[in-house]
Design a protein around this motif. Structure first.
Motif, PDB file in Angstrom:
ATOM      1  N   GLN A 117       0.786  -1.476  -0.180  1.00  7.16           N
ATOM      2  CA  GLN A 117      -0.010  -0.106   0.180  1.00  7.16           C
ATOM      3  C   GLN A 117       0.306   1.187  -0.241  1.00  7.16           C
ATOM      4  OE1 GLN A 117      -3.012   0.132   3.435  1.00  7.16           O
ATOM      5  NE2 GLN A 117      -3.915  -2.525   2.694  1.00  7.16           N
ATOM      6  N   GLY A 118       2.367   0.950  -0.329  1.00  2.00           N
ATOM      7  CA  GLY A 118       2.751   2.615   0.026  1.00  2.00           C
ATOM      8  C   GLY A 118       3.164   2.931   2.126  1.00  2.00           C
ATOM      9  N   VAL A 119       3.937   3.251   2.211  1.00  2.00           N
ATOM     10  CA  VAL A 119       4.833   4.433   3.463  1.00  2.00           C
ATOM     11  C   VAL A 119       3.347   4.974   3.794  1.00  2.00           C
ATOM     12  CG1 VAL A 119       6.056   5.027   5.261  1.00  2.00           C
ATOM     13  CG2 VAL A 119       7.037   3.273   3.378  1.00  2.00           C
ATOM     14  N   PRO A 120       2.579   5.323   5.009  1.00  2.00           N
ATOM     15  CA  PRO A 120       1.862   6.502   4.934  1.00  2.00           C
ATOM     16  C   PRO A 120       3.055   7.801   4.867  1.00  2.00           C
ATOM     17  CG  PRO A 120       1.581   4.680   6.604  1.00  2.00           C
ATOM     18  CD  PRO A 120       2.932   4.417   5.811  1.00  2.00           C
ATOM     19  N   ASP A 121       2.358   8.967   4.235  1.00  2.75           N
ATOM     20  CA  ASP A 121       2.691   9.805   5.223  1.00  2.75           C
ATOM     21  C   ASP A 121       4.400  10.443   6.094  1.00  2.75           C
ATOM     22  OD1 ASP A 121       2.011  10.933   2.616  1.00  2.75           O
ATOM     23  OD2 ASP A 121       0.042  11.761   2.886  1.00  2.75           O
ATOM     24  N   ASN A 122       3.189   9.867   7.580  1.00  2.00           N
ATOM     25  CA  ASN A 122       3.926  10.409   9.041  1.00  2.00           C
ATOM     26  C   ASN A 122       4.173   8.989   8.906  1.00  2.00           C
ATOM     27  OD1 ASN A 122       5.049  10.922  11.157  1.00  2.00           O
ATOM     28  ND2 ASN A 122       2.887  12.220  11.643  1.00  2.00           N
ATOM     29  N   PRO A 123       4.779   8.219   9.263  1.00  2.00           N
ATOM     30  CA  PRO A 123       4.900   6.477   9.554  1.00  2.00           C
ATOM     31  C   PRO A 123       4.731   5.962  10.469  1.00  2.00           C
ATOM     32  CG  PRO A 123       7.081   7.854   8.366  1.00  2.00           C
ATOM     33  CD  PRO A 123       6.242   8.755   8.296  1.00  2.00           C
ATOM     34  N   ARG A 124       5.327   7.079  11.382  1.00  2.00           N
ATOM     35  CA  ARG A 124       5.589   6.600  13.276  1.00  2.00           C
ATOM     36  C   ARG A 124       4.561   6.959  13.802  1.00  2.00           C
ATOM     37  NH1 ARG A 124       9.383  11.204  17.383  1.00  2.00           N
ATOM     38  NH2 ARG A 124       7.232  12.277  16.286  1.00  2.00           N
ATOM     39  N   ALA A 125       3.103   8.628  13.591  1.00  2.00           N
ATOM     40  CA  ALA A 125       2.287   8.454  13.987  1.00  2.00           C
ATOM     41  C   ALA A 125       1.366   7.415  13.480  1.00  2.00           C
ATOM     42  CB  ALA A 125       1.848   9.523  13.252  1.00  2.00           C
TER      43      ALA A 125
END
Length: 419
Positions: A50-58
């Motif tokens: 799906q791809g890495v989220p814009d804010n992966p830590r959040a």
């Protein structure tokens, strides 16, 4: 689509940051660590496709927080716990900030605090290693179990007991007091050193190397060096790892057998790692009093600077070992010192150094003592005694590559390979 390796590297970087945030907000290290592991698993499953989220830590923090919330809601004792908390904290204390809100303290502080927590003195050395790999390294229980050649259930129990012992010891998620910090840091360094050594020369099994462990040890040492750039021993440990791991490609021949340092093709050494390691230790020794890791790194640097085995400055190495033996006496130091002394003063001088280790319970009967003795006896022109010592060393090791190498050394002295 996102490359699996890129996702894995990102998750390992984010794991201690997310765990630190959760523990700082909620306490309960055991439950928070389990929640982070579930979030990491979800990310490893979803992000590559799906791809890495814009804010992966959040994203990780949100998933882990939901996991914790679901668990708390399902507990029958929730109301009792909330009542107890209300008695000792203001009403707003239990309200968590939004998952994507930046922490009140830098991530670096949490990572360092996690390292100290995983190396708590209440834990055994093996438990410290396992918990560090899981909580700070972001490795799964299955990965850690494979690296240590034990069943996943066994490693799961070991990690669970380690977290329970931390809770029972009343450990808080804070950096140790100044009086304890130096000692705890030495423990952290020792744990990273153990992880690296187990990866560089596996203590058992069919493989000489476990590159996943050496890479993780180096990664964690880099993190620690970034957090504590003014600690000479931290720099020394990172330099030692880089200089040692630089030999990895040359340590195994085309036939899969171990190749000793003197016989390695030095053109296969990792020049970039050597340059970085030498720069680190050279700079550290200009401003930091020499400690054990710095001295070991300095010895490794002398080896690395020699373009051939014959050009090795053994006198400088002997001087460094003498200093190391004074500030950190250790039987393994004596073993290595004996080899260096033999190269300068002859094999009999090295053999004399080894005699003291026969009465040391830490090394008496150890296969490394027998292996070094065999090598020096071979240099001294005593092939029969050397053969017996090589075979004794081969019987004592559980590493199959080491066993093959030692048996081959014995066979070269007397003919056919021993059964």
């Amino acid at each position: 689509m996102t490359d699996d390796r890129t996702v894995e590297d990102l998750l390992r970087t984010l794991a201690p940051q997310v765990l630190g945030l959760l523990v700082r907000r909620h306490g309960q290290f055991d439950r928070c660590e389990d929640a982070v592991q579930e979030a990491l698993l979800a990310a490893a499953t979803q992000w590559p496709g799906q791809g890495v989220p814009d804010n992966p830590r959040a994203w990780l923090l949100t998933v882990a927080t939901r996991r914790l919330t679901d668990e708390w809601r399902s507990e029958s004792a929730r109301r009792d716990r909330e009542a107890a908390v209300a008695l000792r904290e203001p009403a707003y204390a239990g309200v968590s900030p939004p998952a994507d809100e930046e922490p009140a303290v830098p991530d670096a502080d949490d990572t360092l605090t996690l390292l100290f927590l995983c190396c708590h003195p209440a834990l055994t050395g093996s438990a410290q290693v396992a918990l560090t790999l899981r909580a700070v390294g972001g490795l799964s229980t299955a990965q850690i179990a494979r690296a240590h050649l034990v069943p996943e259930a066994t490693m799961s129990q070991r990690i669970r007991r380690a977290k329970q012992r931390i809770e029972a010891a009343g450990a808080r998620f804070d950096l140790p007091a100044p009086g304890e910090r130096e000692e705890r840091l030495r423990t952290v360094l020792r744990v990273l050193y153990l992880i690296f050594n187990e990866g560089y020369t596996a203590s058992s099994g069919p493989d000489l190397h476990r590159a996943d462990l050496t890479a993780e040890a180096i990664r964690l040492a880099r993190i620690l060096h970034g957090l504590l750039p003014d600690d000479g021993e931290v720099a020394g440990l990172l330099a030692l790892m880089l200089l040692t791991d630089a030999h990895r490609a040359a340590r195994v021949g085309a036939d899969g057998d171990l190749v000793p340092l003197a016989e390695q093709d030095r053109t296969r050494w990792d020049a970039a790692a050597i340059a970085e390691g030498i720069a680190l230790i050279t700079e550290a020794l200009t401003w930091s009093p020499p400690g054990p890791y710095q001295l070991q790194a300095a010895i490794a640097a002398v080896h690395a600077e020699a373009s051939t085995a014959a050009e090795t400055d053994w006198r400088q190495i002997v001087a460094l070992y003498r200093l190391l033996a004074r500030i950190a006496p250790n039987p393994m130091v004596t073993l290595n010192q004996a080899v260096a002394v033999a190269m300068v003063d002859g094999p009999q001088a090295g053999l004399t150094l080894l005699t003291a280790l026969d009465a040391d319970e830490r090394t008496a009967g150890h296969h490394r003592l027998a292996a070094v003795r065999a090598h020096l006896l071979e240099l001294a022109g005593e092939p029969e005694a050397a053969r017996d010592a090589y075979l004794a060393a081969a019987r004592g090791t559980t590493s199959l590559p080491e066993q093959r190498y030692l048996e081959l050394r014995a066979a070269r002295l007397t003919g056919p390979r021993a059964p």
